[in-house]
Write a protein that holds these residues in place. Sequence first.
Motif, PDB file in Angstrom:
ATOM      1  N   PRO A   1       0.802  -1.232   0.000  1.00  0.00           N
ATOM      2  CA  PRO A   1       0.000   0.000   0.000  1.00  0.00           C
ATOM      3  C   PRO A   1       0.833   1.279   0.000  1.00  0.00           C
ATOM      4  O   PRO A   1       0.423   2.282  -0.592  1.00  0.00           O
ATOM      5  CB  PRO A   1      -0.841  -0.114   1.277  1.00  0.00           C
ATOM      6  CG  PRO A   1      -0.925  -1.585   1.540  1.00  0.00           C
ATOM      7  CD  PRO A   1       0.404  -2.137   1.093  1.00  0.00           C
ATOM      8  N   GLU A   2       1.993   1.265   0.633  1.00  0.00           N
ATOM      9  CA  GLU A   2       2.834   2.458   0.665  1.00  0.00           C
ATOM     10  C   GLU A   2       3.385   2.770  -0.724  1.00  0.00           C
ATOM     11  O   GLU A   2       3.449   3.941  -1.129  1.00  0.00           O
ATOM     12  CB  GLU A   2       3.972   2.275   1.671  1.00  0.00           C
ATOM     13  CG  GLU A   2       3.518   2.251   3.120  1.00  0.00           C
ATOM     14  CD  GLU A   2       4.685   2.146   4.078  1.00  0.00           C
ATOM     15  OE1 GLU A   2       5.855   2.163   3.624  1.00  0.00           O
ATOM     16  OE2 GLU A   2       4.435   2.056   5.312  1.00  0.00           O
ATOM     17  N   ILE A   3       3.793   1.734  -1.448  1.00  0.00           N
ATOM     18  CA  ILE A   3       4.274   1.938  -2.813  1.00  0.00           C
ATOM     19  C   ILE A   3       3.136   2.431  -3.698  1.00  0.00           C
ATOM     20  O   ILE A   3       3.314   3.356  -4.509  1.00  0.00           O
ATOM     21  CB  ILE A   3       4.872   0.633  -3.373  1.00  0.00           C
ATOM     22  CG1 ILE A   3       6.068   0.184  -2.550  1.00  0.00           C
ATOM     23  CG2 ILE A   3       5.297   0.824  -4.835  1.00  0.00           C
ATOM     24  CD1 ILE A   3       6.618  -1.174  -2.953  1.00  0.00           C
ATOM     25  N   ASP A   4       1.972   1.834  -3.514  1.00  0.00           N
ATOM     26  CA  ASP A   4       0.811   2.251  -4.300  1.00  0.00           C
ATOM     27  C   ASP A   4       0.516   3.735  -4.083  1.00  0.00           C
ATOM     28  O   ASP A   4       0.263   4.486  -5.032  1.00  0.00           O
ATOM     29  CB  ASP A   4      -0.422   1.430  -3.912  1.00  0.00           C
ATOM     30  CG  ASP A   4      -0.301  -0.030  -4.290  1.00  0.00           C
ATOM     31  OD1 ASP A   4       0.590  -0.378  -5.091  1.00  0.00           O
ATOM     32  OD2 ASP A   4      -1.121  -0.833  -3.786  1.00  0.00           O
ATOM     33  N   GLN A   5       0.542   4.147  -2.841  1.00  0.00           N
ATOM     34  CA  GLN A   5       0.240   5.543  -2.500  1.00  0.00           C
ATOM     35  C   GLN A   5       1.270   6.487  -3.131  1.00  0.00           C
ATOM     36  O   GLN A   5       0.904   7.542  -3.664  1.00  0.00           O
ATOM     37  CB  GLN A   5       0.225   5.699  -0.978  1.00  0.00           C
ATOM     38  CG  GLN A   5      -0.245   7.063  -0.497  1.00  0.00           C
ATOM     39  CD  GLN A   5      -0.373   7.125   1.017  1.00  0.00           C
ATOM     40  OE1 GLN A   5      -0.022   6.184   1.729  1.00  0.00           O
ATOM     41  NE2 GLN A   5      -0.871   8.236   1.529  1.00  0.00           N
TER      42      GLN A   5
ATOM     43  N   SER B   1     -12.201  -0.827  -1.762  1.00  0.00           N
ATOM     44  CA  SER B   1     -12.459  -2.239  -1.480  1.00  0.00           C
ATOM     45  C   SER B   1     -11.448  -3.165  -2.148  1.00  0.00           C
ATOM     46  O   SER B   1     -11.345  -4.339  -1.795  1.00  0.00           O
ATOM     47  CB  SER B   1     -13.871  -2.618  -1.953  1.00  0.00           C
ATOM     48  OG  SER B   1     -13.971  -2.533  -3.362  1.00  0.00           O
ATOM     49  N   VAL B   2     -10.704  -2.642  -3.124  1.00  0.00           N
ATOM     50  CA  VAL B   2      -9.725  -3.442  -3.861  1.00  0.00           C
ATOM     51  C   VAL B   2      -8.304  -2.974  -3.566  1.00  0.00           C
ATOM     52  O   VAL B   2      -7.375  -3.779  -3.457  1.00  0.00           O
ATOM     53  CB  VAL B   2     -10.003  -3.383  -5.382  1.00  0.00           C
ATOM     54  CG1 VAL B   2      -8.930  -4.127  -6.162  1.00  0.00           C
ATOM     55  CG2 VAL B   2     -11.389  -3.944  -5.683  1.00  0.00           C
ATOM     56  N   GLY B   3      -8.131  -1.666  -3.445  1.00  0.00           N
ATOM     57  CA  GLY B   3      -6.810  -1.100  -3.240  1.00  0.00           C
ATOM     58  C   GLY B   3      -6.044  -0.995  -4.540  1.00  0.00           C
ATOM     59  O   GLY B   3      -6.594  -1.172  -5.627  1.00  0.00           O
ATOM     60  N   GLY B   4      -4.758  -0.699  -4.422  1.00  0.00           N
ATOM     61  CA  GLY B   4      -3.926  -0.595  -5.607  1.00  0.00           C
ATOM     62  C   GLY B   4      -4.338   0.540  -6.514  1.00  0.00           C
ATOM     63  O   GLY B   4      -4.732   1.626  -6.069  1.00  0.00           O
ATOM     64  N   MET B   5      -4.267   0.270  -7.812  1.00  0.00           N
ATOM     65  CA  MET B   5      -4.543   1.277  -8.824  1.00  0.00           C
ATOM     66  C   MET B   5      -5.624   0.778  -9.793  1.00  0.00           C
ATOM     67  O   MET B   5      -5.845  -0.416  -9.921  1.00  0.00           O
ATOM     68  CB  MET B   5      -3.273   1.606  -9.622  1.00  0.00           C
ATOM     69  CG  MET B   5      -2.277   2.489  -8.899  1.00  0.00           C
ATOM     70  SD  MET B   5      -1.486   1.724  -7.457  1.00  0.00           S
ATOM     71  CE  MET B   5      -0.595   0.346  -8.176  1.00  0.00           C
TER      72      MET B   5
END
Length: 361
Positions: A303-307, A326-330
Amino acid sequence: MTIYNFAAGPATMPAEVIQQIKADLPSYNDSGMSIMEISHRSALFEDVFQKAQQDMRDLLKIPDNYQILFFQGGCTLQFTAAPLNLANKYHKIALLDSGHWADRAGDEAKRVGVKVDVLDSTKADHYTKLPVLESLPADTYDYLHITTNNTIEGTAYTNLPETGMTELVGDMSSNFMGQAYDVKKFGAIMAGAQKNLGIAGLTVVIVRNDLIGKVKDLPSMVDYQLFAKKESMFNTPPVFAIYAAGLVLQWLKDQGGIAEMERRNRQKSGLLYDFLDNSDLFTAPVFKADRSLTNVVFVTGNPEIDQRLVAQAADNGLVNIKGHRSVGGMRASLYNAMPYEGVEKLVDFLTKFEKDYRGLH
């Protein structure tokens, strides 16, 4: 810097359409009145309305025995309207649970007293693949509800389930006009406009004539027969949203129609999926056979990399690629108006981001 908007909806609009809206804002068709202030009962709007309906009928090859109705309230309202109008024999519908919006459709049907049987669900697989219709008993359900494209989860039907004598009802919001389906395979189609057709505030319902008018004393604002009789003008329709949709429909015709849009969308999504499938950092979690052409979901697993990626992408003019909570990421939404160049820019950015990340680790 050019901005590329990958939002899931309201979404990017064709540049030519925005320019036309800009030109029409002060005085529509030299009337001295803004497009935002013309009456829905005027000849000016009557022309807009009739042309939009005919262009939609032409583009989707909608047979004459189907109504095109314009509603407000989004498909969320249609999750109530459809069972009220169509679940009138068995008061029971079947549903394939492919994600958040399919689940919501079932919940809303239950609220109006309709029994909902979920014939298959891929919730246990985090909706990374589509549910499968193994069998559908005849004379059991008023219709089967599907979501043709799952905006949040990134899956889509290419081949529709075979329903036999049972009617098929499709929530087509996020790939309406972007992927070719045979309207005749559906008893009814619902679609919010804010993805591929225009701006928020308009919802399209396409429904076969013989399915409506069978329920008496429905609330007026969800009565398909009443809206058909009144030509979608039981009350003041969303004038500006219909006008905007009309411009997009003309743009779609100018571009070559739905088949050409699907070809482009396959090309755009293919470019992005090819990169993701060959990446060491990114993963596209959806089963390949069920991947959406219009909503590409991808993750790093961190999640930190995604952000960090989402923030850097925005700094580079690639906005709104954050995935649903609900899925996260991109998630990159590649609707009709997203140019191929925008996807090229995104892939170039992701390539550099991955290279820089590997250099630091």
